[in-house]
Design an enzyme around this catalytic site. Structure first.
Site, mmCIF file in Angstrom:
data_model
loop_
_atom_site.group_PDB
_atom_site.id
_atom_site.type_symbol
_atom_site.label_atom_id
_atom_site.label_comp_id
_atom_site.label_asym_id
_atom_site.label_seq_id
_atom_site.Cartn_x
_atom_site.Cartn_y
_atom_site.Cartn_z
ATOM 1 N N HIS A 16 -14.064 7.722 -5.717
ATOM 2 C CA HIS A 16 -13.942 7.967 -4.746
ATOM 3 C C HIS A 16 -13.749 9.538 -4.111
ATOM 4 O O HIS A 16 -12.437 9.948 -4.340
ATOM 5 C CB HIS A 16 -12.666 6.982 -3.607
ATOM 6 N N ASP A 20 -16.144 4.625 2.153
ATOM 7 C CA ASP A 20 -17.111 4.957 2.191
ATOM 8 C C ASP A 20 -18.701 4.560 1.900
ATOM 9 O O ASP A 20 -19.408 4.782 2.643
ATOM 10 C CB ASP A 20 -17.745 5.351 0.675
HETATM 11 P P1 NAX Z 1 1.107 8.428 4.650
HETATM 12 O O1 NAX Z 1 1.694 9.891 3.899
HETATM 13 O O2 NAX Z 1 0.625 8.681 5.995
HETATM 14 O O3 NAX Z 1 1.998 7.671 3.810
HETATM 15 C C1 NAX Z 1 2.471 7.547 2.429
HETATM 16 C C2 NAX Z 1 3.425 6.668 2.592
HETATM 17 O O4 NAX Z 1 3.270 6.688 0.713
HETATM 18 C C3 NAX Z 1 4.821 6.897 2.790
HETATM 19 O O5 NAX Z 1 5.443 7.066 3.541
HETATM 20 C C4 NAX Z 1 5.446 8.071 1.560
HETATM 21 O O6 NAX Z 1 6.498 8.207 1.927
HETATM 22 C C5 NAX Z 1 5.799 6.814 0.767
HETATM 23 N N1 NAX Z 1 4.720 7.001 -0.984
HETATM 24 C C6 NAX Z 1 5.089 8.255 -1.451
HETATM 25 N N2 NAX Z 1 5.400 8.382 -2.734
HETATM 26 C C7 NAX Z 1 5.319 7.114 -2.904
HETATM 27 C C8 NAX Z 1 5.583 5.878 -4.127
HETATM 28 N N3 NAX Z 1 5.786 6.283 -5.499
HETATM 29 N N4 NAX Z 1 6.205 4.930 -3.597
HETATM 30 C C9 NAX Z 1 5.984 4.549 -2.433
HETATM 31 N N5 NAX Z 1 5.583 5.068 -1.475
HETATM 32 C C10 NAX Z 1 5.537 6.275 -1.585
HETATM 33 O O7 NAX Z 1 0.022 8.578 3.894
HETATM 34 P P2 NAX Z 1 -1.460 7.815 4.118
HETATM 35 O O8 NAX Z 1 -2.303 8.158 5.302
HETATM 36 O O9 NAX Z 1 -1.424 7.087 4.736
HETATM 37 O O10 NAX Z 1 -2.690 8.076 2.776
HETATM 38 C C11 NAX Z 1 -1.934 6.968 1.827
HETATM 39 C C12 NAX Z 1 -3.194 7.117 0.924
HETATM 40 O O11 NAX Z 1 -3.897 6.672 0.878
HETATM 41 C C13 NAX Z 1 -3.447 8.613 0.554
HETATM 42 O O12 NAX Z 1 -2.720 8.898 -0.957
HETATM 43 C C14 NAX Z 1 -4.651 8.781 1.082
HETATM 44 O O13 NAX Z 1 -5.335 10.232 -0.112
HETATM 45 C C15 NAX Z 1 -5.544 7.917 0.838
HETATM 46 N N6 NAX Z 1 -6.554 7.293 1.148
HETATM 47 C C16 NAX Z 1 -7.119 6.511 -0.047
HETATM 48 C C17 NAX Z 1 -8.819 5.856 0.613
HETATM 49 C C18 NAX Z 1 -9.459 6.010 -0.014
HETATM 50 O O14 NAX Z 1 -11.002 5.067 0.371
HETATM 51 N N7 NAX Z 1 -9.247 5.240 -1.324
HETATM 52 C C19 NAX Z 1 -8.891 6.576 1.753
HETATM 53 C C20 NAX Z 1 -7.851 7.158 2.979
HETATM 54 C C21 NAX Z 1 -6.604 7.841 2.362
HETATM 55 O O15 NAX Z 1 -7.107 8.835 2.218
#
Ligand code: NAX
Length: 327
Positions: free
Chosen positions: A187, A159
């Site tokens: 966030h 952000d």
């Molecule tokens: P993806 O869905 O591409 O990847 C997430 C991965 O996490 C998947 O491979 C899934 O199998 C794995 N996963 C799910 N549960 C798990 C667990 N208990 N233990 C280990 N792995 C697990 O998501 P992606 O685009 O990589 O985003 C990941 C996270 O970042 C999401 O929650 C998203 O909302 C968050 N974000 C946070 C941001 C921030 O500024 N704080 C910005 C970007 C993003 O939106």
């Protein structure tokens, strides 16, 4: 040659992981002379894709990468880790209420917090990226009370970077002319990019950009809704910029902050600026390379005060929704 530092990353086979891991392995996270071991944590359905990521990491032949541990076992994953980057979480699906999402992810962060406490290195620091990241961080931290609270962080740097770019574009300057831009609060769409304390080439932002309506009608909504705009355009949520922000966060925590600047990260609040104690709240921060401190003595005007309180209220509500997960 320095001893390798173990970095654990959850959600390692996901979108953000795919941008993040290669930069960690090439020295962008901990420096060009610091060897690393990557401990890559996924859930069982992600393990196949993770195999491919591991192959690609091997195929880069990174000199600093001294080992890769792909696993779905939390104890093995966090073993010896000095940094834990908690990226994986369950995305919100259609029809899911925020409370449902908080509950589902909350359980993940309860067990991850416990596993970090039991297995990680004594200097462990944790950055939570997976959403809702402030409250996920709160849950993990409260399930690992032997680890000092100042070692827990939630990411608001994306952000901040978005806000700085918008200000630079509007003012027609390079982005590194913009300093002291801090994100306050959660966030989420309530976070507040406080432009009153920010500077452009050393001058206060409102003295450089004099179009007052632009801030409320354009700047703040653009920053707050940027994630949604990217999903609309790309069909996928922001990933490379999120990975970049995670790298920036760790670099800012571990290197001294310039005297004319600050950075944003959400930390455990001790009530600074009147914010409820115990929330994971994003503040303007400085680092001396070892310890962090909140920038003190900022004058908060009535407009900022209202925004800062609104995002605090949201975090407080999120906290009450997960109270059963906080021992
Ligand atoms: P993806 O869905 O591409 O990847 C997430 C991965 O996490 C998947 O491979 C899934 O199998 C794995 N996963 C799910 N549960 C798990 C667990 N208990 N233990 C280990 N792995 C697990 O998501 P992606 O685009 O990589 O985003 C990941 C996270 O970042 C999401 O929650 C998203 O909302 C968050 N974000 C946070 C941001 C921030 O500024 N704080 C910005 C970007 C993003 O939106």
């Amino acid at each position: 040659m320095k001893a390798p530092i173990h970095v654990a990353v959850t959600g390692a086979a996901g979108q953000i992981g795919y941008s993040l891991l290669f930069r960690i392995a090439s020295g962008h996270l901990l420096g060009p002379d610091q060897p690393v071991v990557l401990r890559l944590i996924e859930i069982e359905p992600g393990m196949k894709a993770l195999e491919g990521v591991v192959m690609e990491l091997q195929d880069c032949a990174f000199p600093l990468l001294k080992g890769i541990v792909p696993t779905c076992d939390l104890n093995e994953g966090f073993d010896q880790a000095s940094w834990a980057l908690l990226v994986g979480s369950v995305p919100r699906k259609a029809g899911m209420e925020r409370k449902d999402l908080l509950g589902i992810n909350g359980k993940i962060f309860t067990s991850q917090g416990k596993a970090i406490q039991e297995n990680a290195a004594s200097d462990i620091r944790t950055l939570v990226v997976g959403n809702p990241c402030n409250t996920n961080c709160l849950i993990a931290m409260n399930n690992a009370l032997d680890i000092p609270k100042e070692r827990w962080f939630a990411m608001t740097r994306l952000d901040e970077n978005r806000a700085k770019s918008q200000l630079a574009i509007k003012a027609g300057v390079d982005v590194d002319s913009v300093k002291n831009l801090a994100i306050w609060g959660n966030h989420s769409s309530t976070m507040y990019p406080n432009y009153f304390d920010a500077t452009i080439d050393g001058n206060s932002v409102p003295s450089v950009i004099t179009d007052e309506a632009w801030f409320t009608e354009d700047f703040i909504p653009t920053v707050q809704q940027r994630g949604a705009a990217i999903i609309k355009a790309r069909g996928l949520s922001s990933a490379a910029s999120a990975a970049n922000a995670a790298i920036d966060t760790v670099r800012s925590i571990t290197t001294p902050t310039a005297s004319d600047d600050c950075f944003s990260v959400a930390i455990h609040s001790n009530g600074e600026y009147g914010i409820e104690k115990g929330l994971i709240y994003s503040y303007p921060m400085k680092s001396d390379g070892q310890k962090l401190s909140i920038v003190e003595g900022l004058e908060i005007n009535a407009f900022s005060s209202e925004k800062i309180k609104a995002t605090e209220a949201e975090l407080s509500e999120e906290k009450s929704m997960v109270s059963d997960l906080l021992p």
